[in-house]
Design an enzyme around this catalytic site. Structure first.
Site, PDB file in Angstrom:
ATOM      1  N   GLY A  16     -16.141  -9.474 -52.992  1.00 36.61           N
ATOM      2  CA  GLY A  16     -15.111  -9.868 -53.948  1.00 36.61           C
ATOM      3  C   GLY A  16     -14.151 -10.950 -53.480  1.00 36.61           C
ATOM      4  N   ASN A 112     -20.493 -18.430 -64.260  1.00 35.86           N
ATOM      5  CA  ASN A 112     -20.981 -17.904 -62.984  1.00 35.86           C
ATOM      6  C   ASN A 112     -20.693 -18.906 -61.878  1.00 35.86           C
ATOM      7  OD1 ASN A 112     -22.590 -16.265 -61.157  1.00 35.86           O
ATOM      8  ND2 ASN A 112     -24.205 -17.806 -61.351  1.00 35.86           N
ATOM      9  N   HIS A 114     -22.217 -20.192 -58.327  1.00 38.40           N
ATOM     10  CA  HIS A 114     -23.444 -20.146 -57.532  1.00 38.40           C
ATOM     11  C   HIS A 114     -23.246 -20.987 -56.261  1.00 38.40           C
ATOM     12  CE1 HIS A 114     -27.655 -19.606 -56.685  1.00 38.40           C
ATOM     13  NE2 HIS A 114     -27.694 -20.878 -56.354  1.00 38.40           N
ATOM     14  N   ASP A 155     -29.269 -19.278 -63.743  1.00 38.59           N
ATOM     15  CA  ASP A 155     -28.601 -20.476 -63.196  1.00 38.59           C
ATOM     16  C   ASP A 155     -28.914 -21.732 -64.008  1.00 38.59           C
ATOM     17  OD1 ASP A 155     -27.405 -18.996 -61.125  1.00 38.59           O
ATOM     18  OD2 ASP A 155     -29.180 -19.211 -59.864  1.00 38.59           O
TER      19      ASP A 155
HETATM   20  C1  GAR Z   1     -20.729 -15.819 -53.306  1.00 41.85           C
HETATM   21  O1  GAR Z   1     -21.121 -16.765 -52.361  1.00 41.85           O
HETATM   22  C2  GAR Z   1     -21.331 -16.145 -54.664  1.00 41.85           C
HETATM   23  O2  GAR Z   1     -21.385 -17.515 -54.926  1.00 41.85           O
HETATM   24  C3  GAR Z   1     -22.717 -15.592 -54.504  1.00 41.85           C
HETATM   25  O3  GAR Z   1     -22.543 -14.395 -53.781  1.00 41.85           O
HETATM   26  C4  GAR Z   1     -21.355 -14.452 -52.990  1.00 41.85           C
HETATM   27  C5  GAR Z   1     -20.453 -13.310 -53.364  1.00 41.85           C
HETATM   28  O4  GAR Z   1     -19.318 -13.240 -52.565  1.00 41.85           O
HETATM   29  N1  GAR Z   1     -23.341 -15.403 -55.773  1.00 41.85           N
HETATM   30  C6  GAR Z   1     -24.634 -15.565 -55.987  1.00 41.85           C
HETATM   31  O5  GAR Z   1     -25.421 -15.857 -55.125  1.00 41.85           O
HETATM   32  C7  GAR Z   1     -25.070 -15.369 -57.445  1.00 41.85           C
HETATM   33  N2  GAR Z   1     -26.347 -15.970 -57.656  1.00 41.85           N
HETATM   34  P1  GAR Z   1     -17.981 -12.485 -53.005  1.00 41.85           P
HETATM   35  O6  GAR Z   1     -18.374 -11.084 -53.477  1.00 41.85           O
HETATM   36  O7  GAR Z   1     -17.176 -12.424 -51.742  1.00 41.85           O
HETATM   37  O8  GAR Z   1     -17.300 -13.265 -54.098  1.00 41.85           O
END
Ligand code: GAR
Length: 207
Positions: A16, A112, A114, A155
């Site tokens: 998060g 979203n 990415h 995406d």
């Molecule tokens: C982030 O880097 C986000 O961009 C990625 O997962 C991580 C979550 O971190 N999302 C994806 O890869 C979606 N395809 P967080 O929970 O600390 O925000």
């Protein structure tokens, strides 16, 4: 007429840090056209839940496992969103691909973040650390992050903002992930949320 501030739900699954960036941006007034009314986690153990609770934001846990199928999971999500009158959904590290049956109900109302420059290293199977592993394996010299609208193609929706990040010689996926978050994701996600919230508000005023 509806309230002038866009009602936002943030979907999370893990640490998060992007949710935290949104909470901090709201505190600093970077996000002023929208308000986070709800955080939904599909993972009951996500640290993101603690971040939401500390910020006084209501949390709902909707687990696919407990629902039994993707269809039932998405129905439960929709029901929860309706309860809170949500107008904009922000996927911030949400590790579930939403089906067309869900996305069609929220056209250009789901965004979203990415962790790559789309159309590189994206789509099914590219999430979290895997994205950075793929970028390093390929040998690209520049990567970054993208905020985009979500449609039925993983995406594949319209791009809202992108920011590039340089790759350094001794990067590991973990080091690169941190740099991409710090230099790109935590900056462009709040900016995009403000842009889209502002747009939603102006559409409401036009009604
Ligand atoms: C982030 O880097 C986000 O961009 C990625 O997962 C991580 C979550 O971190 N999302 C994806 O890869 C979606 N395809 P967080 O929970 O600390 O925000």
């Amino acid at each position: 007429m509806k309230n002038a501030t866009t009602r936002i739900a943030v979907f999370v699954s893990g640490g998060g840090t992007n949710l935290q960036a949104l909470i901090d941006a709201a505190d600093k007034g970077i996000i002023k056209s929208g308000r986070i009314e709800l955080v939904i986690s599909n993972n009951p153990d996500a640290y993101a839940i603690k971040r939401a609770e500390s910020a006084g934001i209501p949390v709902a846990v909707v687990s696919k496992k407990a629902c039994g199928s993707q269809e039932a999971f998405e129905e439960k999500l929709k029901e929860t969103l309706r309860e809170y009158d949500i107008e904009l959904i922000v996927l911030a590290g949400f590790m579930n691909i939403l089906s067309a049956n869900f996305t069609k109900d929220y056209p250009e109302r789901i965004i979203n973040v990415h962790p790559s420059l789309i159309p590189s290293f994206c789509g099914k199977g590219f999430y979290g650390l895997r994205v950075h592993e793929a970028a390093l394996e390929y040998g690209v010299k520049v990567t970054g992050a993208t905020v985009h609208f979500v449609n039925e193609i993983p995406d594949g929706g319209r791009i809202i903002l992108q920011k590039s990040v340089a790759i350094r010689k001794h990067d590991t996926p973990e080091i690169l992930q941190q740099r991409v978050m710090r230099q790109a994701e935590w900056i462009i996600l709040p900016k995009a949320v403000e842009l889209v919230s502002k747009e939603i508000n102006s559409l409401k005023k036009g009604n």
